[in-house]
Design a protein around this motif. Structure first.
Motif, short mmCIF file in Angstrom:
data_model
loop_
_atom_site.label_atom_id
_atom_site.label_comp_id
_atom_site.label_asym_id
_atom_site.label_seq_id
_atom_site.Cartn_x
_atom_site.Cartn_y
_atom_site.Cartn_z
N SER A 15 -30.17 17.93 -15.59
CA SER A 15 -28.78 18.32 -15.54
C SER A 15 -27.79 17.12 -15.21
CB SER A 15 -28.71 19.32 -14.38
OG SER A 15 -29.23 20.41 -14.77
N GLU A 16 -28.39 16.27 -14.40
CA GLU A 16 -27.62 15.01 -14.09
C GLU A 16 -28.30 13.86 -13.74
OE1 GLU A 16 -25.64 16.86 -10.74
OE2 GLU A 16 -26.78 15.84 -9.32
N VAL A 17 -27.81 12.59 -14.33
CA VAL A 17 -28.66 11.38 -14.00
C VAL A 17 -27.69 10.20 -13.22
CG1 VAL A 17 -29.47 9.12 -14.95
CG2 VAL A 17 -29.75 11.51 -16.34
N TRP A 18 -28.28 9.77 -12.20
CA TRP A 18 -27.68 8.90 -11.10
C TRP A 18 -28.02 7.65 -11.48
CZ3 TRP A 18 -26.62 10.87 -5.61
CH2 TRP A 18 -26.11 12.16 -5.73
N LEU A 19 -27.34 6.74 -11.72
CA LEU A 19 -27.48 5.36 -12.17
C LEU A 19 -27.03 4.39 -10.87
CD1 LEU A 19 -25.80 5.27 -15.63
CD2 LEU A 19 -28.23 5.62 -15.12
N GLY A 20 -28.09 3.70 -10.66
CA GLY A 20 -27.83 2.74 -9.34
C GLY A 20 -27.36 1.34 -9.72
N ALA A 21 -26.81 0.64 -9.05
CA ALA A 21 -26.32 -0.76 -9.44
C ALA A 21 -25.67 -0.59 -10.66
CB ALA A 21 -27.70 -1.61 -9.63
N SER A 22 -24.68 0.18 -10.68
CA SER A 22 -23.82 0.10 -11.78
C SER A 22 -22.36 -0.49 -11.60
CB SER A 22 -23.58 1.78 -11.98
OG SER A 22 -22.55 2.09 -13.14
N MET B 25 -32.60 -2.94 -16.56
CA MET B 25 -31.70 -2.31 -17.68
C MET B 25 -32.50 -1.67 -18.55
SD MET B 25 -28.61 -5.16 -18.17
CE MET B 25 -29.67 -6.45 -18.75
N THR B 26 -33.75 -2.19 -18.57
CA THR B 26 -34.72 -1.59 -19.89
C THR B 26 -35.05 -0.31 -19.45
OG1 THR B 26 -35.45 -3.67 -20.84
CG2 THR B 26 -36.96 -1.69 -21.05
N VAL B 27 -35.55 -0.24 -18.02
CA VAL B 27 -35.96 1.15 -17.63
C VAL B 27 -34.98 2.09 -17.49
CG1 VAL B 27 -36.68 2.37 -15.52
CG2 VAL B 27 -37.82 0.14 -16.41
N GLY B 28 -33.44 1.57 -17.21
CA GLY B 28 -32.35 2.61 -17.40
C GLY B 28 -32.07 3.07 -18.57
N GLU B 29 -32.29 2.26 -19.63
CA GLU B 29 -31.91 2.62 -21.08
C GLU B 29 -33.15 3.64 -21.51
OE1 GLU B 29 -29.99 3.54 -24.34
OE2 GLU B 29 -29.20 2.41 -22.96
N SER B 30 -34.36 3.43 -20.95
CA SER B 30 -35.31 4.04 -21.52
C SER B 30 -35.44 5.46 -21.06
CB SER B 30 -36.58 3.21 -21.27
OG SER B 30 -36.74 2.09 -21.59
N LEU C 166 -37.75 3.75 -11.64
CA LEU C 166 -37.53 2.44 -11.48
C LEU C 166 -38.54 1.60 -11.90
CD1 LEU C 166 -34.96 2.28 -9.92
CD2 LEU C 166 -36.06 4.10 -9.16
N ALA C 167 -38.13 0.17 -12.19
CA ALA C 167 -38.93 -0.68 -12.87
C ALA C 167 -40.01 -1.47 -12.03
CB ALA C 167 -38.06 -1.81 -13.34
N HIS C 168 -39.84 -1.67 -10.80
CA HIS C 168 -40.67 -2.04 -9.81
C HIS C 168 -40.78 -1.64 -8.32
CE1 HIS C 168 -38.11 -5.46 -11.99
NE2 HIS C 168 -39.57 -5.63 -12.59
N PRO C 169 -41.90 -1.61 -7.97
CA PRO C 169 -41.94 -1.34 -6.18
C PRO C 169 -40.95 -2.37 -5.68
CG PRO C 169 -44.23 -1.72 -7.38
CD PRO C 169 -43.18 -2.15 -8.30
N ASP C 170 -40.21 -1.28 -4.68
CA ASP C 170 -39.05 -1.60 -3.74
C ASP C 170 -38.00 -1.70 -4.45
OD1 ASP C 170 -38.13 -4.08 -5.10
OD2 ASP C 170 -39.35 -5.44 -3.95
N SER D 290 -28.88 1.28 -13.69
CA SER D 290 -28.12 1.29 -14.66
C SER D 290 -28.47 0.43 -16.01
CB SER D 290 -26.92 0.78 -14.12
OG SER D 290 -25.90 0.57 -15.31
N PRO D 291 -28.28 1.02 -17.34
CA PRO D 291 -28.52 -0.03 -18.25
C PRO D 291 -27.43 -0.97 -18.69
CG PRO D 291 -27.85 2.14 -19.17
CD PRO D 291 -27.84 2.01 -17.67
N GLU D 292 -26.55 -0.97 -17.91
CA GLU D 292 -25.46 -1.87 -18.30
C GLU D 292 -25.49 -3.29 -17.08
OE1 GLU D 292 -21.37 -0.36 -18.64
OE2 GLU D 292 -22.14 1.35 -17.57
N ARG D 293 -25.24 -4.29 -17.82
CA ARG D 293 -25.19 -5.82 -16.91
C ARG D 293 -23.99 -5.61 -15.83
NH1 ARG D 293 -28.50 -9.72 -17.41
NH2 ARG D 293 -28.87 -9.37 -19.65
N TYR D 294 -24.60 -5.96 -14.67
CA TYR D 294 -23.47 -6.18 -13.46
C TYR D 294 -23.20 -7.43 -13.47
CZ TYR D 294 -21.31 -4.16 -9.24
OH TYR D 294 -20.45 -3.92 -8.23
N TYR D 295 -21.96 -8.05 -14.02
CA TYR D 295 -21.82 -9.40 -13.65
C TYR D 295 -21.48 -9.90 -12.53
CZ TYR D 295 -22.22 -9.62 -19.00
OH TYR D 295 -22.74 -9.40 -20.13
N GLU D 296 -20.77 -9.16 -11.71
CA GLU D 296 -20.58 -9.58 -10.31
C GLU D 296 -21.60 -9.40 -9.41
OE1 GLU D 296 -18.65 -7.18 -11.98
OE2 GLU D 296 -17.13 -8.68 -12.28
#
Length: 244
Positions: free
Chosen positions: A172-179, A137-142, A20-24, A121-127
């Motif tokens: 084996s698998e990646v879990w993307l949060g805030a997707s 997003m940068t950390v997700g894509e990286s 993850l990008a930041h603490p918390d 998630s590297p995808e922008r979540y507009y809602e």
């Protein structure tokens, strides 16, 4: 021809890595899930890319914020059974998709050798635009690029193998949060107090929020409803990507 049923995530893995990008970040979105994993015997490692030095709400000196947030994240991790917490020390709010960041994440993947990786998630979540901080997003894509192809390719970043002796590893698998396309819910109702304990460890970020529990509970209740859980349950949700 009938389509095969959707693949489900593994019921149990030996090792998981949360990047993850930041603490918390891990605590807002995933601490309940992590608590269920550690309770089941999974060894979980946190890799936090920045020290969160651009965060906070008061006059804490900037040179103190980074070390303070490291301390808070370490305490939060312990609340959900995680003792291996690592920091890369990149600048908060200025992350870019670089080969160096991919290499640094790949290094830890090869060190930890997780079957499962959790990241943003590297995808922008507009809602839910707040979930789409550029650092997230940068950390997700990286991380996805580190999972495939970098960490599994012995010829990618050859110094990791040649100089550090780190063998290639396939996640084996990646879990993307805030997707925006979450397809898997984890019922965290029974461990929610552990999640709140983790969140409240981040005093420099949430100490001024009187409605923290109510806000997070409402959010998790909506997650549960949208994924068909019974009334009164709380959930964290993810988009699970099978990468092996």
């Amino acid at each position: 021809m009938t389509a095969p049923p959707p693949r489900r995530p593994a019921e149990h893995v030996e090792r998981a890595l949360c990047v993850l990008a930041h603490p918390d970040d891990v605590d807002f979105g995933s601490a309940g899930t992590v608590a269920t994993w550690t309770a089941a015997g999974t060894e979980v490692t946190y890799l936090i890319v920045t020290d969160g030095d651009a965060g906070g709400f008061d006059d804490t000196p900037r040179d103190r914020m980074g070390p303070l947030r490291r301390e808070e994240q370490t305490a939060a991790a312990k609340a959900v059974g995680v003792t291996d917490v690592r920091f890369l020390g990149y600048p908060d709010g200025r992350l870019e998709l670089t080969l160096e960041l991919r290499r640094d994440i790949s290094r830890v993947i090869r060190q930890v050798r997780p079957q499962r990786v959790l990241t943003s998630s590297p995808e922008r979540y507009y809602e839910r635009i707040g979930a789409s901080h550029p650092d997230h997003m940068t950390v997700g894509e990286s991380t996805l690029r580190a999972v495939y192809p970098d960490a599994r390719n012995p010829f990618a970043f050859p110094e990791l193998l040649g100089e550090e002796g780190l063998e290639a590893w396939t996640v084996s698998e990646v879990w993307l949060g805030a997707s925006p396309r979450a397809d898997h819910a984890v019922d965290v109702t029974d461990v929610v107090e552990l999640k709140f304990a983790a969140l409240k460890s981040h005093v420099s970020q949430v100490g001024h929020l009187d409605d923290l529990e109510a806000f997070v509970t409402g959010w998790m209740a909506q997650n549960a409803r949208s994924h068909g859980l019974p009334d009164g349950r709380l959930a964290e949700t993810f988009h699970v990507v099978h990468t092996a």
